[in-house]
Each structure stands twice: as structure tokens, then as C-alpha cells.
Scaffold this motif. Structure first.
Motif, PDB file in Angstrom:
ATOM      1  N   TYR A 197       0.836  -1.206   0.000  1.00 50.73           N
ATOM      2  CA  TYR A 197       0.000   0.000   0.000  1.00 50.73           C
ATOM      3  C   TYR A 197       0.866   1.249   0.000  1.00 50.73           C
ATOM      4  O   TYR A 197       1.955   1.275   0.589  1.00 50.73           O
ATOM      5  CB  TYR A 197      -0.893   0.047   1.250  1.00 50.73           C
ATOM      6  CG  TYR A 197      -2.064  -0.905   1.206  1.00 50.73           C
ATOM      7  CD1 TYR A 197      -3.334  -0.462   0.846  1.00 50.73           C
ATOM      8  CD2 TYR A 197      -1.892  -2.244   1.513  1.00 50.73           C
ATOM      9  CE1 TYR A 197      -4.410  -1.332   0.802  1.00 50.73           C
ATOM     10  CE2 TYR A 197      -2.955  -3.129   1.474  1.00 50.73           C
ATOM     11  CZ  TYR A 197      -4.215  -2.666   1.122  1.00 50.73           C
ATOM     12  OH  TYR A 197      -5.272  -3.541   1.078  1.00 50.73           O
ATOM     13  N   SER A 200      -3.435   4.797   1.942  1.00 43.44           N
ATOM     14  CA  SER A 200      -4.677   4.020   1.848  1.00 43.44           C
ATOM     15  C   SER A 200      -4.869   3.414   0.464  1.00 43.44           C
ATOM     16  O   SER A 200      -5.846   2.702   0.224  1.00 43.44           O
ATOM     17  CB  SER A 200      -5.874   4.925   2.166  1.00 43.44           C
ATOM     18  OG  SER A 200      -5.906   6.043   1.269  1.00 43.44           O
ATOM     19  N   GLU A 201      -3.943   3.680  -0.450  1.00 44.99           N
ATOM     20  CA  GLU A 201      -4.095   3.244  -1.835  1.00 44.99           C
ATOM     21  C   GLU A 201      -3.326   1.947  -2.079  1.00 44.99           C
ATOM     22  O   GLU A 201      -2.110   1.891  -1.876  1.00 44.99           O
ATOM     23  CB  GLU A 201      -3.581   4.335  -2.787  1.00 44.99           C
ATOM     24  CG  GLU A 201      -4.042   4.191  -4.207  1.00 44.99           C
ATOM     25  CD  GLU A 201      -5.527   4.451  -4.385  1.00 44.99           C
ATOM     26  OE1 GLU A 201      -6.093   3.926  -5.369  1.00 44.99           O
ATOM     27  OE2 GLU A 201      -6.124   5.168  -3.546  1.00 44.99           O
ATOM     28  N   PRO A 202      -3.999   0.892  -2.518  1.00 46.09           N
ATOM     29  CA  PRO A 202      -3.298  -0.387  -2.726  1.00 46.09           C
ATOM     30  C   PRO A 202      -2.558  -0.428  -4.061  1.00 46.09           C
ATOM     31  O   PRO A 202      -2.979   0.178  -5.041  1.00 46.09           O
ATOM     32  CB  PRO A 202      -4.434  -1.410  -2.716  1.00 46.09           C
ATOM     33  CG  PRO A 202      -5.617  -0.649  -3.241  1.00 46.09           C
ATOM     34  CD  PRO A 202      -5.451   0.759  -2.737  1.00 46.09           C
ATOM     35  N   VAL A 293      -0.622   1.566  -9.261  1.00 54.69           N
ATOM     36  CA  VAL A 293      -1.085   2.158  -8.010  1.00 54.69           C
ATOM     37  C   VAL A 293      -1.995   3.324  -8.357  1.00 54.69           C
ATOM     38  O   VAL A 293      -1.670   4.144  -9.215  1.00 54.69           O
ATOM     39  CB  VAL A 293       0.094   2.617  -7.111  1.00 54.69           C
ATOM     40  CG1 VAL A 293       0.952   3.676  -7.807  1.00 54.69           C
ATOM     41  CG2 VAL A 293      -0.402   3.110  -5.762  1.00 54.69           C
ATOM     42  N   THR A 355      -1.782   5.412   5.918  1.00 55.30           N
ATOM     43  CA  THR A 355      -2.082   4.011   6.176  1.00 55.30           C
ATOM     44  C   THR A 355      -2.358   3.767   7.648  1.00 55.30           C
ATOM     45  O   THR A 355      -1.772   4.419   8.522  1.00 55.30           O
ATOM     46  CB  THR A 355      -0.914   3.110   5.722  1.00 55.30           C
ATOM     47  OG1 THR A 355      -1.232   1.750   6.011  1.00 55.30           O
ATOM     48  CG2 THR A 355       0.384   3.470   6.437  1.00 55.30           C
TER      49      THR A 355
END
Length: 376
Positions: A197, A200-202, A293, A355
Motif C-alpha cells: 500500500y 490508503s491506496e493499494p 497504483v 495508512t
């Protein structure tokens, strides 16, 4: 609508993401890295190698800061003390008990029992498993101590699961004489990146058309066949030309014979390196082109010549600096990979939150103990 309306700047949001500069560049130079490697090597002598944790941290901070995406640098927040503590935890909780178990088996069961012959197999099986665990934990630490624009990276997933996968894939690679290796490398990369990650972005590891177009097994076949042919021809030539006298006598080989042996290995190694380099460049492009991403996709322009040139020049760099140029050689690999990498698309940084994944408190002790950790 007035002319003033036409000249109004766009509102923050998606428009900002469209204008983001995502150019990846590293501007590191050899000189500062040689200096870090030099004083780390010197201080390792006086600290029984314990300074390496702080030397490695200084190296990473410099390398991360020299790497930019757009106009923003990466930031490394790890500390030498974390690496030091992680190493000793690994030593006392895993490595010493493992060694003690082997001695206990020999002492209580005895050296002549048939069970003792199984111990090496069990030991290698355990090492294959623990190798994967160590790689996962080291990567989790690296990402947790990496920030971009103040947003922390994170690695989720199971270290034990990754260890089991590594063990299974290594067994399959051995059984297939290496042919499962490329598939194993791709699967293990997928297992890591699908659980990574940026805030918050995987990240996602996707078999894009560009990634699948890379000649993974064609390049591997070239490397595999080329290596065996080159080695076979070298054995036939060398021992035909220089091994006859050795076969006729029971005396040990003289210095001249040994010198010829090692000198003849130089062109053999270079030739095998050329065969392998194409496959390594293909694998780097295959993995990078699979990464995504947010709304941005990665790609790579890594070439075979890049691998060959780095292998030769880095070897010479390490030799002529008596070893303390090793950090500089690793920097050159990182720099080449980064400067051959591209990130196309959009990332709306305003929507990315920090995160919530808890960061590990210790460093990559297990990987350091197994001597598989790199400086980056």
C-alpha cells in the motif's frame, strides 16, 4: 459566461491529479556512497561489524533522498538502533535455538543413527521456509520506513504464508532444473505487491498486455541452454588442454595449473553473464510493467546492456576499492532501475489517506542474520 469565467483556474481535485509530474529520477553519485562505504568499513573493524546497522541506515537515507517522483523525494525514516535490536532478537529467538537443536539431536540420538541422515534434509527445508519469512519481514520493514509526501508505504499479508510459498516454489524450481524459476519469481512478486500500500491506496500486480509480451521463457531458455553449453565446452577444452598431466600423477596440482584454471573462468563467467543478462532485463521489465497504483501504471526500459554494464563495472568497483565500494555498486543498480522506470497516468494525492497498518518496531534482523539483506 464571461471571459473571466474562462480564465478561472480549475478547482482542486481531479484536475490537479492530471497535472502531477510522475517522472522517476535518481541523482545519486558514486563519491558520497564511497565515503559512506569507507567509514562504515573502518568503523566495522572497531565495533566488530556492529556499526553496519548505522552505516546501512545512512546509506538508505541518502539513496532515498536522491530519488524523486516529480519534484518530491522519497524519505527513509528507519534507524540503526532498530536494525541492531532486530538482529539480536533474531539471533536469540531463532538462530541459536536452531543450532542448539542440531547439537541436541547429535548428542541424545547419537551420530550413527539413521535419523541423523534425515537432519540435513530437514535443515534445508527449514532454511528454504525461513528464507521466505526473512525476505517478507525485511520488505515489510523497508516499506514501513519509506514515505513520499509524508504518506507511509506498508506491506500487509502473512510472513509465514510467504515462507511456505517460497519453500514450495524453490522445491519446484529444483525439481524442474530451474525451469519453474521465472514463474516462481512472478508469483512471489505478485504475492508481495498485491499486499502493498501507498497510504490508503493499494498496489496491484496485473498481467497487462505489455507485461505478458515480455519473452520470459524464451530468454530463460537462451540463458539455460547457453550456460550449459558454455560450461560443457569449457570443461572439455580446459581438461583436455591442461588436465592430461594432472590425470597421470597423484600429486596435487601446481600453482601454474591453478592459475590457468582461475584465469580461464573469467571469460566463461563473462559469457554466462551475457546469456543470463537478457533474461534478467526481461524479468525486471515483466515485473515492473505489471505494477499499478491508483490510476498510474509502471513501465521499464531496462535493457540487456544495462545488466551487462552494471555487472562488469560494479565488479571492478568493488575489487579496486577493496570492498568498501559495495554500497556504491548497489546504489548504481538502484539508480539504473529507477532511471529506466516510468510512471504514467494520474494519482490524486489529495484523496490518499495515511495508512492504518501498524509498522514493525524492529528491523530486518532475520534477513541480516541469514546474510540475505541488501543495503536497499
Amino acid at each position: 459566461m464571461t471571459n473571466i469565467d474562462h480564465e478561472m483556474p480549475p478547482t482542486p481535485g481531479d484536475g490537479d491529479a492530471l497535472r502531477e509530474d510522475l517522472t522517476i529520477r535518481n541523482k545519486s553519485s558514486v563519491g558520497p556512497m564511497l565515503w559512506i562505504g569507507f567509514y562504515t568499513s573502518v568503523l566495522n573493524i572497531f565495533t566488530l561489524t556492529l556499526f553496519r546497522f548505522w552505516g546501512r541506515t545512512n546509506f538508505r537515507r541518502r539513496l532515498w533522498a536522491d530519488t524523486r517522483i516529480g519534484n518530491e523525494p522519497l524519505e527513509y525514516t528507519g534507524r540503526g538502533l532498530e536494525l541492531f535490536i532486530g538482529f539480536f532478537i533474531a539471533i536469540f529467538t531463532l538462530m541459536l535455538p536452531f543450532i542448539g537443536m542440531i547439537f541436541a539431536i547429535q548428542f541424545f540420538i547419537g551420530p550413527d543413527t539413521i535419523f541423523l541422515s534425515v537432519v540435513p534434509l530437514l535443515m534445508y527445508a527449514f532454511l528454504f521456509f525461513i528464507l521466505g519469512v526473512a525476505i517478507f519481514l525485511a520488505r515489510r520493514y523497508h516499506l514501513s520506513r519509506t514515505r513520499f509526501r509524508g504518506i507511509r508505504f506498508a506491506q500487509t499479508g502473512s510472513a509465514l504464508g510467504y515462507g511456505v510459498a517460497t519453500f514450495g516454489y524453490l522445491i519446484l524450481t529444483i525439481i524442474t532444473l530451474g525451469w519453474y524459476g521465472p514463474a516462481a519469481r512472478i508469483k512471489l512478486s505478485r504475492k508481495l505487491w498485491d499486499n502493498a500500500y501507498f497510504g490508503s491506496e493499494p498496489f496491484s500486480f496485473t498481467d497487462t498486455d505489455e507485461a505478458k509480451a515480455e519473452p520470459v521463457y524464451k530468454s530463460f531458455a537462451f540463458a539455460w541452454v547457453g550456460t550449459f553449453v558454455a560450461y560443457g565446452l569449457w570443461v572439455a577444452w580446459f581438461f583436455t588442454s591442461n588436465g592430461g598431466n594432472l590425470a597421470e600423477t597423484t600429486t596435487a596440482p601446481d600453482l601454474e595449473w591453478i592459475a590457468k584454471l582461475y584465469l580461464s573462468l573469467i571469460p566463461l563467467t563473462i559469457l554466462i553473464g551475457i546469456f543470463v543478462s537478457w533474461h534478467e532485463a526481461v524479468m525486471i521489465r515483466r515485473i515492473v510493467k505489471s505494477l499499478k497504483v491508483s490510476g498510474a501504471n509502471f513501465s521499464s526500459r531496462m535493457k540487456t546492456f544495462d545488466i551487462i554494464e552494471l555487472a562488469i563495472t560494479n565488479t571492478l568497483l568493488v575489487i579496486f576499492t577493496l570492498g568498501f565500494g559495495f554500497m556504491a555498486s548497489q546504489m548504481r543498480v538502484w539508480k539504473r532501475i529507477a532511471n529506466r522506470m516510468e510512471l504514467a497516468g494520474t494519482i490524486d494525492f489529495a484523496k490518499i489517506q495515511q495508512t492504518t497498518e501498524e509498522a514493525p518496531k524492529q528491523g530486518e534482523g532475520l534477513a541480516d542474520g541469514l546474510d540475505i539483506v541488501s543495503n536497499f
